[in-house]
Design an enzyme around this catalytic site. Structure first.
Site, PDB file in Angstrom:
ATOM      1  N   LYS C 116       0.825  -1.212   0.000  1.00  0.00           N
ATOM      2  CA  LYS C 116       0.000   0.000   0.000  1.00  0.00           C
ATOM      3  C   LYS C 116       0.852   1.253   0.000  1.00  0.00           C
ATOM      4  O   LYS C 116       0.435   2.294  -0.510  1.00  0.00           O
ATOM      5  CB  LYS C 116      -0.943  -0.018   1.195  1.00  0.00           C
ATOM      6  CG  LYS C 116      -2.087  -0.978   0.970  1.00  0.00           C
ATOM      7  CD  LYS C 116      -2.905  -1.158   2.229  1.00  0.00           C
ATOM      8  CE  LYS C 116      -3.673  -2.463   2.150  1.00  0.00           C
ATOM      9  NZ  LYS C 116      -4.003  -2.965   3.484  1.00  0.00           N
ATOM     10  N   GLU C 199      -2.680   4.580   9.962  1.00  0.00           N
ATOM     11  CA  GLU C 199      -3.043   5.842   9.328  1.00  0.00           C
ATOM     12  C   GLU C 199      -4.137   6.522  10.133  1.00  0.00           C
ATOM     13  O   GLU C 199      -4.789   5.924  10.977  1.00  0.00           O
ATOM     14  CB  GLU C 199      -3.455   5.630   7.864  1.00  0.00           C
ATOM     15  CG  GLU C 199      -4.783   4.991   7.649  1.00  0.00           C
ATOM     16  CD  GLU C 199      -5.079   4.705   6.168  1.00  0.00           C
ATOM     17  OE1 GLU C 199      -6.243   4.476   5.850  1.00  0.00           O
ATOM     18  OE2 GLU C 199      -4.143   4.703   5.340  1.00  0.00           O
ATOM     19  N   ARG C 291      -7.255  -7.445  -8.369  1.00  0.00           N
ATOM     20  CA  ARG C 291      -7.944  -8.727  -8.496  1.00  0.00           C
ATOM     21  C   ARG C 291      -9.405  -8.482  -8.844  1.00  0.00           C
ATOM     22  O   ARG C 291      -9.864  -7.352  -8.868  1.00  0.00           O
ATOM     23  CB  ARG C 291      -7.898  -9.452  -7.143  1.00  0.00           C
ATOM     24  CG  ARG C 291      -8.616  -8.650  -6.065  1.00  0.00           C
ATOM     25  CD  ARG C 291      -8.936  -9.433  -4.821  1.00  0.00           C
ATOM     26  NE  ARG C 291      -9.842  -8.692  -3.960  1.00  0.00           N
ATOM     27  CZ  ARG C 291      -9.462  -7.864  -3.004  1.00  0.00           C
ATOM     28  NH1 ARG C 291      -8.186  -7.653  -2.745  1.00  0.00           N
ATOM     29  NH2 ARG C 291     -10.363  -7.218  -2.283  1.00  0.00           N
TER      30      ARG C 291
END
Lengths: 499, 181, 499, 181
Positions: C116, C199, C291
């Site tokens: 990420k 985060e 995906r």
């Protein structure tokens, strides 16, 4: 909007209407005959009332009983589905007399369109071409005479008919007498009216119909065509939209012709105008079906418009919420009627208990079923047990998806038309779109009994099943214990230890 | 165990050997009959992993090929097999029992004069009575089911020996309606 | 096009891919662990190979075994579905090494987007805004330190993660230590990698994602958004399209942003770019899912594009057959994930045998199921057993139809989230579209146990069932005969005549 | 027959009278307990036409109202009822048997120190041993199923009397994991 609606029908179409009502927040009332206490529409409705013995004329065709149930249950409107009382003006009148809304067209339109002769006159007045033939109900003598005049092959049709009942193709004089007798008898049984008329049989025609919606205020739209040329004994078996012979221009012309006929007949509600289309793409008015059609779902799949809900809204006095510009046809769709009939034995009726029922799933698949695993299909009514409706981005995808879905679809215990549909889908002419209403007859001899690989597997598994049974049975005889297999296979309970 | 299986007009021998909880070895032979000779031709040998789900659904792996098969015994020894939209009807019986049955009943018990119904339905009309003279093609009985009427006709000229049904009767597939001599 | 494809997955997504292959005329190869011999994907595939014991890391995550099966079966390509090896670059590499096509993006994109942190850098370079937070995997100490800097509440996320696994909201310092331990453990178990980062937690965000299709030649289209704000423990439970907050302009901007990120990452195949959208409709890049997504069907329902088929075509080297102008969104769609979880008991996992399974039918209904009546849901894998996908002409029709369909949907034997979905659909805020990712928590206390009418009926029927059992049991004891009820109700076999 | 039914924290009495092949008269009472007093309040009387399909599906007509109900006995006397997306769990027992059971086992056998699992799953961690001192909220056991891990914590301060599971065990809903005294 109505708070409660009575559904005067059974099987898949009753279930279809109940689902629409549930989505609209409308309570539903089902009716059932002696053999339908366990039917799916009874399980799904909010209320259910018994209305008599199995024969339709003593239950589902009994206007008095149905009106009585509507009053007792407090239903404000009745949806008749298709068949039974759907196109019976007397029933529409009885509803009106009882202060109940008939979810369908005005009774005057039913009378006008219900008589095909009047319908044809109406079409001619509306400037829509019709097929050569006689218009009036005829006596046996008149039929013999007119048939000679027009020349064989001719079609015998029930004046009150629809759905192939009381309809007979007669190819020669020799067949005529027996055909007239059977057609009258079927017409009497199905509609209570044995009147027949005849018309010229057009060879290799395509059967294309136009779905319309018209409200009480004269606003009307057409939702595109359905091609219904795949028929057997004049009973539709596969329907699709769009038709391969259609283009925007012809669709517009046929759609507008359909709306002209509706207007001339003072029609409102959902309706279908049927046409024959010949090889040169000339279209001929055939009849108006003043009801919801069996094959309405294919139109729903490509337009996204729920025809049953719109029909209910029109009956409740709402204005049409779509204009012609709102109607867009996206992709393609086919409907496969799953009948309780034996395709390997001349499509003989195959009522009985459904011991296994597994429906296909995944993208583009819709199943409108009137049965469930364990349900009994009675012999008193139409053989339709379910409809498989398939959507795809184009006709090619629909065909590929339909094969996949039909192979997933398992109906055990009764014979069905599933193997027949697979044969049709494998036929080159069907795939290329080159077919007409005589197609089914030409494909019947391809109805084989599967592949060599399938046969070998079937042999192996049936032998293993017999082996498991034998083994279990041996154990019982030796140990005197319980036989778990006894519960499988109906007749096994009669088995003795000797055998 | 060896089983005899009849499918349509063909006859097969199927040898079943149970090898484990779910494992079977199966050998399938077609029995080709030529006059009094009969020859067993091996069609296929299979090694199967068979899992039964519920009464009648089998998941089968045959050398990694996967099949979903519905097998239901509709009547004693009469099996209906469904497989990806294909449909088979088979009679399957232990070889010994089949021999015994044939000894008792004769090889094939087709009585030519029997008019059988090929559908389940209700008798709505009976046109003949016992002793009547009938011609080939003459209507004998009308059956109705699911709003379709079907006429059953005389298969040959003759005399009506027995009428087994009357109007209003409900008959099942295979029942004898009329016997003609 | 490929002639044979191996599907390296199980349950509903394996079934979904097998169906797409069947429609394309491609043979399919399934793989299964010890507990999945009887699974639906094994029944439906053309071939099936056993690959090991139940734990995923010994079967469905075993790259070597799956490549070996592909070679032995002659499969030319492998579709990984979602989860398991779907975003595993090592697997994509192993496929390449073995000369097998990986049906997904290039491995470089998986690596880049799979991290990420790299994904966020890529997004920033592509001029797409991101959420404040750290980017690197952190040690426990660093997490404690950074959390203080950013300030609670914070989110703990697995670097290798997805689908809510290893993801934890931490509201205060006190909860942090235990949360880190559990998140690492879950991350390890799910992905074999316990790296975490943190985060800033944005309150009341909406989770909106953009579906894209990009071919190997740089042609890309976006298929519109999916709103996935109905989440529980960061696991999506209901997804829909279009999002109520979207308009044409925002959709275009987010769609183009998504395609920019894909281009910057050298991406091809189907993919999803996730965004958070705040109250002022600012959007922030979240991550790229390299995906097929669980919720891809809602996009298929409104666009008519079969995403799985397109993904396979792209992998086979075909050019995209759609341009952006061909993509039209018609109507609205929602997906309801049917989990084997007990909504009345804090959504505890509820593996077990499905003793009854009846799916809804009729218009606008799609069921993607991975199970059947009689199937056993193992405890080793994801709890998803089926997806109900509903289409309607607008959001209102979708909601009405979904309620109808969920009430028809019967899954007996295991607990499922069906009652939970019905509670959500009855909530005013959901109906009006006024909800965010905290919605589920706020609605949980409404999870009642039905109506008074329902309770009374349940009491009556359970008592009647007990009465039928007692009666049958009495007969056995008196007559010494067979007890037909013995076969119903697992534990009854232990019952004696005394009791 | 009269049955006692328990649903959540409520208790009911249900009288069932069979009137015909498919017909039942049912009277439902709520049993309201107040200290030692207990009062039966009639909730509803129903006349039901009940058709059973397969093992566990019932089509019910109650004064023309139609219901489709799934009723399955999951465990002895423990019923799961599904009805249009609603879900009920009930314990139902013959009134006499219920009285007998209560005599034998006491009214309610809640052992406060028993830590039970509310899910089926696999034991992945056990943090305590017999004899350990534990504080309320301290983690005892971690269970895993369907990729979710769940921590079971001590409900009170105390001493671990029994640890009934070890790592790798598979336990079913309701099983006792640890007993604390």
């Amino acid at each position: 909007m109505f708070e409660k609606v009575l559904v005067a029908n059974r099987s898949e179409i009753a279930v279809r209407i109940i689902r629409a009502c549930k989505e609209m927040g409308i309570k539903t009332v089902a009716v059932f005959s002696d053999v339908d206490r366990d039917a799916l529409h009874v399980r799904m409705a909010d209320e259910a009332y018994h209305i008599g013995p199995p024969p339709a004329r003593e239950s589902y065709l009994r206007i008095d009983k149905i009106i009585d149930v509507a009053k007792r249950s407090g239903a404000e409107a009745i949806h008749p589905g298709y068949g039974f009382l759907a196109e019976n003006a007397e029933f529409a009148q009885a509803c009106e007399d009882a202060g109940i809304v008939f979810i369908g067209p005005p009774k005057e339109s039913i009378v006008a369109m219900g008589s095909k002769t009047v319908a044809r006159q109406t079409a001619m007045k509306a400037d829509v071409p019709v097929i050569p033939g006689t218009l009036e109900p005829l006596s046996d003598e008149e039929i013999f005479q007119k048939a000679e005049e027009i020349g064989f092959p001719i079609m015998l049709k029930a004046v009150a008919g629809g759905g192939g009942k009381g309809m007979r193709l007669v190819k020669s004089r020799e067949e005529l007498e027996s055909a007239v007798r059977l057609a009258r008898s079927e017409a009497k049984g199905a509609f209570g009216d044995d009147s027949l008329y005849i018309e010229k049989y057009i060879e290799n025609p395509r059967h294309v119909e136009m779905q319309i919606l018209v409200d009480r205020y004269g606003n009307g739209i057409y939702l595109g065509e359905r091609e219904c040329s795949i028929q057997r004994r004049h009973q539709k078996v596969i329907e699709e939209t769009p038709s391969v012979i259609m283009d925007e221009e012809l669709r517009r012309r046929m759609g507008e012709a359909a709306l002209r006929v509706a207007k001339a007949a003072g029609y409102y509600s959902a309706g279908t105008v049927e046409f024959l289309v010949d090889k040169d793409r000339n279209f001929y008015f055939l009849e108006v079906n003043t009801r919801l059609q069996v094959e309405h779902p294919v139109t729903e799949m490509v337009t996204g418009i729920d025809i049953v809900k719109e029909m209910i809204k029109i009956a409740a006095g709402e204005k049409l919420s779509y204009t012609q510009d709102d109607v867009k046809m996206e992709g393609a769709s086919m409907e496969f009627r799953i009948y309780a009939e034996d395709p390997f034995n001349n499509f003989m009726p195959a009522p009985g208990k459904i011991t296994g029922f597994r429906v296909p799933g995944g993208p583009g698949i819709r199943v409108d079923a009137g049965v469930y695993e364990g349900a009994v299909v009675p012999m008193e009514y139409d053989p339709i047990v379910a409809k498989l409706i398939v959507w795809g981005k184009d006709r090619k995808e629909v065909i590929e998806r339909s094969k996949r879905a039909l192979r997933e679809f398992v109906v055990r215990g009764i014979k069905t038309t599933i193997p027949f549909h697979l044969v049709v889908l494998d036929d080159e002419r069907f795939v290329s779109g080159d077919f007409d209403t005589t197609f089914v007859e030409s494909v019947l001899d391809k109805l084989g009994r599967g592949s060599q690989e399938g046969l070998e597997l079937a042999l192996a598994l049936a032998a293993i099943a017999e082996d498991q049974k034998e083994y279990a049975s041996e154990r019982v005889c030796k140990e005197g214990g319980m036989d778990p297999w006894k519960f499988f296979g109906r007749k096994m309970l009669m088995r003795t230890c000797w055998w | 165990m060896a089983y005899v299986a009849i499918c349509g007009d063909k006859e097969f021998k199927v040898e079943v050997k149970k090898k484990g909880d779910f494992l079977y070895d199966v050998a399938i032979y077609e029995i080709k009959k030529d006059k009094d000779e009969s020859e067993e031709v091996l069609l296929r040998e299979l090694s199967l992993d068979v899992r039964r789900h519920g009464c009648c659904t089998y998941s089968v792996l045959a050398d990694h090929r996967s099949y979903e098969v519905d097998v239901e015994e509709k009547d004693n020894h009469m099996y209906e097999v469904l497989l990806e939209g294909e449909h088979y009807e088979l009679k399957v019986m232990d070889e010994m029992k089949m021999k015994l049955e044939r000894l008792l009943h004769g090889a094939d018990d087709i009585a030519e004069g029997e008019v059988k119904t090929s559908m389940t339905g209700k008798v709505t009309r009976v046109f003949v009575a016992e002793g009547d003279q009938v011609k080939k093609g003459q209507p004998l009985v009308i059956l109705e089911a699911m709003k379709m009427e079907n006429e059953f006709k005389a298969p040959k000229d003759g005399v009506v020996k027995v009428v087994k049904v009357k109007e209003g009767d409900v008959v099942n597939t295979g029942a004898v309606l009329v016997v003609i001599e």
